[in-house]
Motif scaffolding. Structure first.
Motif: not given
Length: 366
Positions: A33-51
């Motif tokens: 639920d973070d608002f990440v600078p320069g990124l529209m989705h922290v979790n996209l469809g089930g895939y987190h950035i860390s994935d």
């Protein structure tokens, strides 16, 4: 069974790759639920950035080949900002194919690593790569098409970040469809860059009932992309891509502007700017009573981080498509994320198409 990963291979370990790799590490612990600078989705469809997991990388530069990816992203002539310390990734940059990837202005500063081109198909298969990102220099027509053949044979999805036309061409889209593989392209559209700013101004004029008579976009920068584009022969596809991204917004409303009244493209190389890109926009038009008006805008932005967030979304959408058997050019994601997609939609429509795509194919990744 553990969480599913997005296994990514990179072709061309330049500034854009540097920002991408840094960014994945920088935001690996971001809350959904973070608002990440320069990124529209922290979790996209089930895939987190860390994935996102980097499993392979290819380059020809002796300063990068043979080094761990975490080290190679900071090697000369890369000059984008360092904003994250990246730990050893256990991914060695391997010798790629040159073809036309090295222009005359890059040749004096890049020495090719010795040895033959590695077996790209075998590496992609052995590492289990899901998605391959093409970050070759502008104008690498032959090299890109050679790599596409390797990607197809290896059974990977592709994100084409450069203006060599693959996703938008029926021949290549059909080839990906025949193999059951998705492709997103062509030519990355940065988060808030020259192209999206120019498109926004053009749409603002038209939404408010204004006539556009002429416009230009001039860009200068000091990275190897701008140095490479001093070779005007390598610039054709870039100019086509950037021009179409803007003119398409007029044409979809059946408004036509003389080609001599539109100039969009890189202008010059200024070494001390490094990875900072400076854009100058001018739009001339007419309002009520045909009274003339004009607007000028100057944009200054670090070029490579500006596109990294888009790529992070692209690789996850390509993986979602691959997971679900969706093949060929991905229309919505390409239109929203790229300058030269198969079909040019306005950004509002394309954004809605991306949201629909994600909502349709999302899953619980546990």
């Amino acid at each position: 069974m553990g969480k599913k990963k997005v296994k990514v291979a990179i072709i061309g370990v330049g500034n854009c790759a540097s920002s991408l790799v840094q960014g994945v590490h920088y935001y690996k612990n971001a809350k959904e639920d973070d608002f990440v600078p320069g990124l529209m989705h922290v979790n996209l469809g089930g895939y987190h950035i860390s994935d996102i997991e980097f499993v392979a990388a290819f380059d020809i530069n002796e300063t990068k080949v043979g080094k761990d990816l975490s080290e190679a992203i900071f090697a000369y002539p890369n000059n984008t900002k360092k904003f994250s310390d990246v730990p050893n990734l256990g991914v060695t940059v391997q010798r790629g194919m040159t073809h036309d990837g090295l222009g005359k202005y890059l040749s004096p500063i890049i020495k090719k690593a010795p040895g033959p081109t590695v077996n790209i198909v075998q590496v992609l298969k052995d590492t289990g790569a899901d998605v391959v990102i093409n970050y070759l220099p502008v104008g690498s027509e032959m090299a890109t098409k050679w790599y596409v053949e390797q990607i197809l044979e290896a059974g990977c999805a592709m994100v084409n970040a450069i203006p060599v036309f693959i996703s938008r061409e029926k021949y290549w889209s059909d080839r990906f469809r025949e193999k059951g593989l998705p492709v997103i392209g062509d030519d990355i559209k940065s988060q808030v860059g020259a192209t999206i700013m120019h498109r926004t101004l053009v749409n603002l004029f038209m939404d408010r009932g204004m006539i556009i008579d002429r416009t230009y976009q001039l860009n200068v920068g000091g990275n190897t992309d701008f140095l490479n584009m001093l070779e005007r022969e390598r610039l054709d596809s870039k100019k086509i891509s950037k021009t179409n991204a803007v003119v398409s917004q007029l044409e979809r409303r059946n408004i036509h502007i003389d080609k001599d009244n539109v100039h969009v493209g890189p202008s010059d190389y200024v070494p001390w700017l490094k990875d900072n890109k400076v854009c100058y926009l001018r739009v001339e038009g007419r309002h009520f009573g045909d009274v003339p008006m004009d607007i000028e805008l100057r944009l200054s932005v670090e070029d490579s981080p500006n596109s990294a967030g888009i790529i992070i979304d692209c690789v996850r959408m390509a993986k979602l498509a691959k997971d679900n058997g969706i093949s060929g050019s991905l229309e919505g994601p390409s239109s929203y994320m790229m300058k030269s997609p198969p079909i040019q939609y306005d950004d509002h429509t394309a954004k809605a198409m991306v949201a629909e795509f994600i909502d349709k194919y999302k899953f619980e990744n546990k």
